[in-house]
Design a protein around this motif. Structure first.
Motif: not given
Length: 149
Positions: A15-19
């Motif tokens: 999720a962090e990488l997506a953001a």
């Protein structure tokens, strides 16, 4: 349903990488943002790289990025990459587990459970998690007070 710490960390890092978008994010940054042990996270990201979900970039501007758009990576993809198949029974796929007598119908319950789990985890993408725009069906299920018991 029980999710391992490994799966929890993988989903949070994804999720962090997506953001983060297109720019690489270091293991240290991911670990700090989500309060995870960096060494443990590094091993998880290596599994995700082997599964083709993330790419590593070396050098001073290095780190990890998603290997494909966040809208094309489901939560199920991440879980399978780090934990194997969804909803297994004693390490076996439900269709390979046999029961006798009064317990015979448990196999159908496990298969139905896996189907329900898949219907949610394959529908929700990293983009939806990172942006907070979960599918309506997921939001409705989570809003039901009985879901919190």
């Amino acid at each position: 349903m029980r999710l391992s710490a490994r799966v929890d960390y993988a989903l949070r890092a994804a999720a962090e990488l997506a953001a983060a978008g297109a720019g690489p994010t270091t293991v240290g940054e991911l670990a700090k943002e989500q309060d995870m042990p960096p060494k443990y996270l590094e091993n998880i990201l290596l599994q995700m790289r082997r599964a083709g979900l993330v790419r590593g970039q070396r050098g001073p501007e290095g780190g990890y990025v998603l290997a494909r758009p966040a809208a094309q990576i489901s939560l199920a993809d991440v879980i399978r990459a780090v934990d194997g198949p969804l909803a297994n029974v004693r390490g076996e796929r439900p269709e390979h587990v046999g029961y006798r007598g009064p317990a015979e119908s448990l196999q159908q319950v496990w298969i139905a459970l896996r189907a329900t789990e898949r219907s949610i985890l394959e529908e929700v993408t990293l983009e939806q998690v990172a942006s907070g725009t979960l599918p309506e069906r997921v939001r409705q299920l989570a809003a039901d007070p009985a879901a919190w018991d």
